[in-house]
Design an enzyme around this catalytic site. Sequence first.
Site, PDB file in Angstrom:
ATOM      1  N   ARG B 297       0.838  -1.204   0.000  1.00  0.00           N
ATOM      2  CA  ARG B 297       0.000   0.000   0.000  1.00  0.00           C
ATOM      3  C   ARG B 297       0.871   1.252   0.000  1.00  0.00           C
ATOM      4  O   ARG B 297       0.598   2.216  -0.704  1.00  0.00           O
ATOM      5  CB  ARG B 297      -0.938  -0.022   1.214  1.00  0.00           C
ATOM      6  CG  ARG B 297      -2.043  -1.030   1.007  1.00  0.00           C
ATOM      7  CD  ARG B 297      -2.921  -1.226   2.230  1.00  0.00           C
ATOM      8  NE  ARG B 297      -4.031  -2.102   1.842  1.00  0.00           N
ATOM      9  CZ  ARG B 297      -5.053  -2.412   2.626  1.00  0.00           C
ATOM     10  NH1 ARG B 297      -5.109  -1.939   3.860  1.00  0.00           N
ATOM     11  NH2 ARG B 297      -6.010  -3.198   2.182  1.00  0.00           N
ATOM     12  N   TYR B 437      -6.489  -0.222  -6.879  1.00  0.00           N
ATOM     13  CA  TYR B 437      -5.844  -1.502  -6.529  1.00  0.00           C
ATOM     14  C   TYR B 437      -5.081  -1.411  -5.201  1.00  0.00           C
ATOM     15  O   TYR B 437      -4.862  -0.339  -4.689  1.00  0.00           O
ATOM     16  CB  TYR B 437      -5.026  -2.083  -7.674  1.00  0.00           C
ATOM     17  CG  TYR B 437      -3.794  -1.415  -8.205  1.00  0.00           C
ATOM     18  CD1 TYR B 437      -3.099  -0.426  -7.538  1.00  0.00           C
ATOM     19  CD2 TYR B 437      -3.281  -1.850  -9.444  1.00  0.00           C
ATOM     20  CE1 TYR B 437      -1.949   0.115  -8.069  1.00  0.00           C
ATOM     21  CE2 TYR B 437      -2.137  -1.293  -9.983  1.00  0.00           C
ATOM     22  CZ  TYR B 437      -1.467  -0.312  -9.290  1.00  0.00           C
ATOM     23  OH  TYR B 437      -0.328   0.222  -9.825  1.00  0.00           O
ATOM     24  N   GLU B 438      -4.763  -2.570  -4.687  1.00  0.00           N
ATOM     25  CA  GLU B 438      -4.131  -2.683  -3.367  1.00  0.00           C
ATOM     26  C   GLU B 438      -5.005  -2.042  -2.273  1.00  0.00           C
ATOM     27  O   GLU B 438      -4.516  -1.467  -1.320  1.00  0.00           O
ATOM     28  CB  GLU B 438      -2.748  -2.024  -3.428  1.00  0.00           C
ATOM     29  CG  GLU B 438      -1.736  -2.635  -2.504  1.00  0.00           C
ATOM     30  CD  GLU B 438      -1.563  -4.115  -2.788  1.00  0.00           C
ATOM     31  OE1 GLU B 438      -1.883  -4.889  -1.890  1.00  0.00           O
ATOM     32  OE2 GLU B 438      -1.149  -4.486  -3.904  1.00  0.00           O
ATOM     33  N   GLY B 439      -6.320  -2.199  -2.443  1.00  0.00           N
ATOM     34  CA  GLY B 439      -7.269  -1.624  -1.488  1.00  0.00           C
ATOM     35  C   GLY B 439      -7.743  -0.264  -1.954  1.00  0.00           C
ATOM     36  O   GLY B 439      -6.957   0.680  -2.013  1.00  0.00           O
ATOM     37  N   GLN B 444      -8.879   1.898   2.442  1.00  0.00           N
ATOM     38  CA  GLN B 444      -7.869   2.619   3.234  1.00  0.00           C
ATOM     39  C   GLN B 444      -8.549   3.439   4.331  1.00  0.00           C
ATOM     40  O   GLN B 444      -8.071   3.517   5.463  1.00  0.00           O
ATOM     41  CB  GLN B 444      -7.053   3.570   2.339  1.00  0.00           C
ATOM     42  CG  GLN B 444      -6.411   2.923   1.119  1.00  0.00           C
ATOM     43  CD  GLN B 444      -5.514   1.759   1.443  1.00  0.00           C
ATOM     44  OE1 GLN B 444      -4.792   1.785   2.443  1.00  0.00           O
ATOM     45  NE2 GLN B 444      -5.568   0.712   0.633  1.00  0.00           N
TER      46      GLN B 444
END
Lengths: 593, 593
Positions: B297, B437-439, B444
Amino acid sequence: MSYSAPLKEMLFVLQDVAGVDDVASIPGFEDYGYDTAAAVLEESAKFCNEVVAPLNWDGDQQPSSLKDGVVTTTPGFKEAFKQFGEAGWQGVIHPTEFGGQGFPKVIATACSEMLHAANMSFALCPMLTDGAIEAMLTAASDELKQLYIPKMVSGEWTGTMNLTEPQAGSDLAAVRTRAEPQGDGTYKVFGTKIFITYGEHDMAENIIHLVLARCPGAPEGVKGISLFVVPKFLVNADGSLGERNDAHCVSIEHKLGIKASPTAVLQFGDHGGAIGYLVGEENRGLEYMFIMMNAARFAVGMQGIAIADRAYQKAVQYAKDRTQSKDLAGSEGPVAIIHHPDVKRMLMTMRAYTEGARAMAYVAAAASDQAHFSPDESVRQSNLALYEYLVPIVKGFSTEMSVDVASLGVQVHGGMGFIEETGAAQFYRDARILPIYEGTTAIQANDLIGRKTYRDGGKVAKQIAQLIQATEAELAKSHTPAAQAMLKHLSAARVSFESVVDYVVANFKSDTKNVFAGSVAYLRLAGLLVSGWQMARALIVAEQKLNDDSEFFSAKIATARFYAEYLLSQVPGAAASVLEGGAAVNSLSAEQF
Amino acid sequence: MSYSAPLKEMLFVLQDVAGVDDVASIPGFEDYGYDTAAAVLEESAKFCNEVVAPLNWDGDQQPSSLKDGVVTTTPGFKEAFKQFGEAGWQGVIHPTEFGGQGFPKVIATACSEMLHAANMSFALCPMLTDGAIEAMLTAASDELKQLYIPKMVSGEWTGTMNLTEPQAGSDLAAVRTRAEPQGDGTYKVFGTKIFITYGEHDMAENIIHLVLARCPGAPEGVKGISLFVVPKFLVNADGSLGERNDAHCVSIEHKLGIKASPTAVLQFGDHGGAIGYLVGEENRGLEYMFIMMNAARFAVGMQGIAIADRAYQKAVQYAKDRTQSKDLAGSEGPVAIIHHPDVKRMLMTMRAYTEGARAMAYVAAAASDQAHFSPDESVRQSNLALYEYLVPIVKGFSTEMSVDVASLGVQVHGGMGFIEETGAAQFYRDARILPIYEGTTAIQANDLIGRKTYRDGGKVAKQIAQLIQATEAELAKSHTPAAQAMLKHLSAARVSFESVVDYVVANFKSDTKNVFAGSVAYLRLAGLLVSGWQMARALIVAEQKLNDDSEFFSAKIATARFYAEYLLSQVPGAAASVLEGGAAVNSLSAEQF
């Protein structure tokens, strides 16, 4: 990929916010009240939803292409445009004497929103044709009008606007295209024009180019520009088509979006000169163009609202269909993501922006109708001033927000939003042109800050502030949380706006660069405020009518409240940027960047 | 299309904001102070500017393609990646015992920024490999580590992260991929994973997939997920490659951006089962993944900063080259558009966001180094808490702003920005994946509001507010307009932030959905504040060092002031959205949208 025109919302705004029945009280518009609007919008919706919208994705996948100077548009476009013309949609706003339907702008605006929402690339062709018709109506001789306008109104021929040249983007003073009088009343035009929307295509028999050019001996700068009609095919006196004119498409652009709409580089006069016909008088081209540009800028603002609504509809559909993760309040299994608060926050943002900007635009359209057709001189004047003030805001604010809304639309889709086949990305790509063409946001902001604010000493702006105060007084009578929230933020935003107007007027001459540094922030906060004001007016009506349709009106109330708390709340901060930020913006030398 | 790593700026931030020399006082990092940083960054810049950046546009035009299960990457990528590995860049942050260079994160972060700025699509491959290495370092057996990590660190093999499945996007509880123990210590893995970055390619000999899957009888939900190493080619005990494993790419996505980076659908076990090796213990996969995800992240946040800087550099270049319209202060003819106030306003916005986010990220990286390697337990703990608080902000804020910055980059280019060949549009398309992407940003924000704010009763957040107050006290000593402007807006923003933290802590349990409705607004305002705080700290240093390099430091001061007046000024409005807006966000039923 479907689109469904939001008829109930549009009719509500027309009736209760923009006052379509007030427009219908203008002599000549008696038949164009609410009932007519309802009937026309329903027909328009049918056509846009069923015929035009399904071609939107096709246009992205099979864009216009150029071969040997001929542009082939997306399969289906030609047929749809034929239907469009035959059904009379090109003529909605144009005078009946040229075959149009003579509708007021306020109704035509709703139709135009639908068309752009259904398919922005497609709708650009009629939009540019509208602009060309408007320019000719403004200044062309009766002979030119009679020969050209009826076939443009019927959709048999289309129109273009030729302003930009490679060395002259927003700066028309730099136009180099020249027009040489031939002694027979015609001119020969020579030059290169770029970024010509639908400058070449296969959807109509003829294309009528409106071209800015300089005559021999014309003054330097913008005062030496004349406007010409340059048809693709020359037109005989009986209206039949003659020879191919010397105006040719040499390339089309490979663009980020609106791919179905061919953006042409046009070469005039490479083979001896393109025959052109002067519109109005020499050296007054820019003046005519400006009249038309007001309409075109307003129309681009509508494109912003349209694509925002389309992106919103798509995001809502996905959010209802896609299930993932449990509800925060607890649930057996995963729920549709529309139940997650941040998805709602995104959808509400998209919705609030769109509804606010729509209400502002329809109000502006009604003001334009009053400005041009009211029998009362003072009504005409005050509405003209209001409309002129709102045009750069409708254009600048609605297009900037459309980029944000389309971006949120992608975000609602998560990873799927980044996959082209999903379709959300197309709106993100398409919308990006809107704050650029027909005058960038900076150009709109220059207009707003100079001609529309400084020139009258902030008079119109302050009149708007007074009207907003009257709305605040109305809100104060309601003690609901929504009305109170709106009152709080509307009032704070209006106060901030007034301080910005005072600052602009006071410092425009003495501190020009620092004032201009805040021009876009001023445009944005004015857009937030005026749209928010319409949301406040809508809220007041919605509270009164709540029992008539509680689902619809309670949503309107909640959206207005959201608008206050999420969008109007941004105004004081933006005002600080205008009031304080000029020096910092202008501090760095070019070398320091 | 060139990129030039902003070495002076990076080194300033490393030294005067992030405190690279403090990190170098940690035992084991003695050799990694400012001088080393300067030398490494210069080398990294050379490689990124000269080898990697020129391939960025090629990657967009000639994306990765799939044929018969084999992905061919953009011409030049394979060679560049070979150079990258051989020069040791893949190993910058990894332990020396596995062949890495053991640099602290704060220096590695600057290198990673350059690589992403040069070519985000390319840089994703090493970024995912870093993630896979991190996961294995966290939990894999020594045997697995010895067999796999050295070749990943050297760039001979690459890594992937396999989380997402068609029915399970952000919600890992829904993972269905299963792993069956074979009795010999190995597992057979069956399932489909989607959105796998560099899940298949031709840039390395082997690809090491880290895969989340369920073992037989595992608990439902996230507590029943295990982590497996599933290599594309099985690896013999001596490290040589064995048979092709049953993990195959069945398609790659057609995406809006980062087209050179193949996004694969991977099918595991269609031909009998893919051999997998358990990492750590069964059912603890998510825990390991989370450790790695923090790093990933953070890395995606760096991508946002990187692409923002690239877009800024491109816009600056265009604004210097393009002449149009006279200067507002008067000029003979047209001037470079960088002299027009609104162009400056756009460039300053891009610059301020980028510098602010960069400073925040480097500070976070230094905190990570202290958190993991400081000999002092209390230093480790406080820095870990700070880093953990900052990770969702670095990810969420920097990526959201990167979309806005890339959009402004298009706008600076005017009509040319919409033409793909110009290159500005690529950044606008590429950046759009970053908040997803990646959350997603919502994920977040959930992390920030729940685990990072509510769980400790707002303790870390309040500690940050105290540190900001100390900076305010420093600012108060300077009476320059810039310091005073910063003081005013930083102080107001910090007060707003504290009220939001109080609100979150007080209402998290009792009014969950309304608190979550404001989660992204909270994340954004926290990002604006913490970045602005670093700009304030930079401003203080810049005022002290002004005479050392007045061109650089006066630009830093002006940028900090701009940040205060244009960005920090947004915080109180955003706070109002959090504090008041929850009810409006959650008002509408699904049917009302």
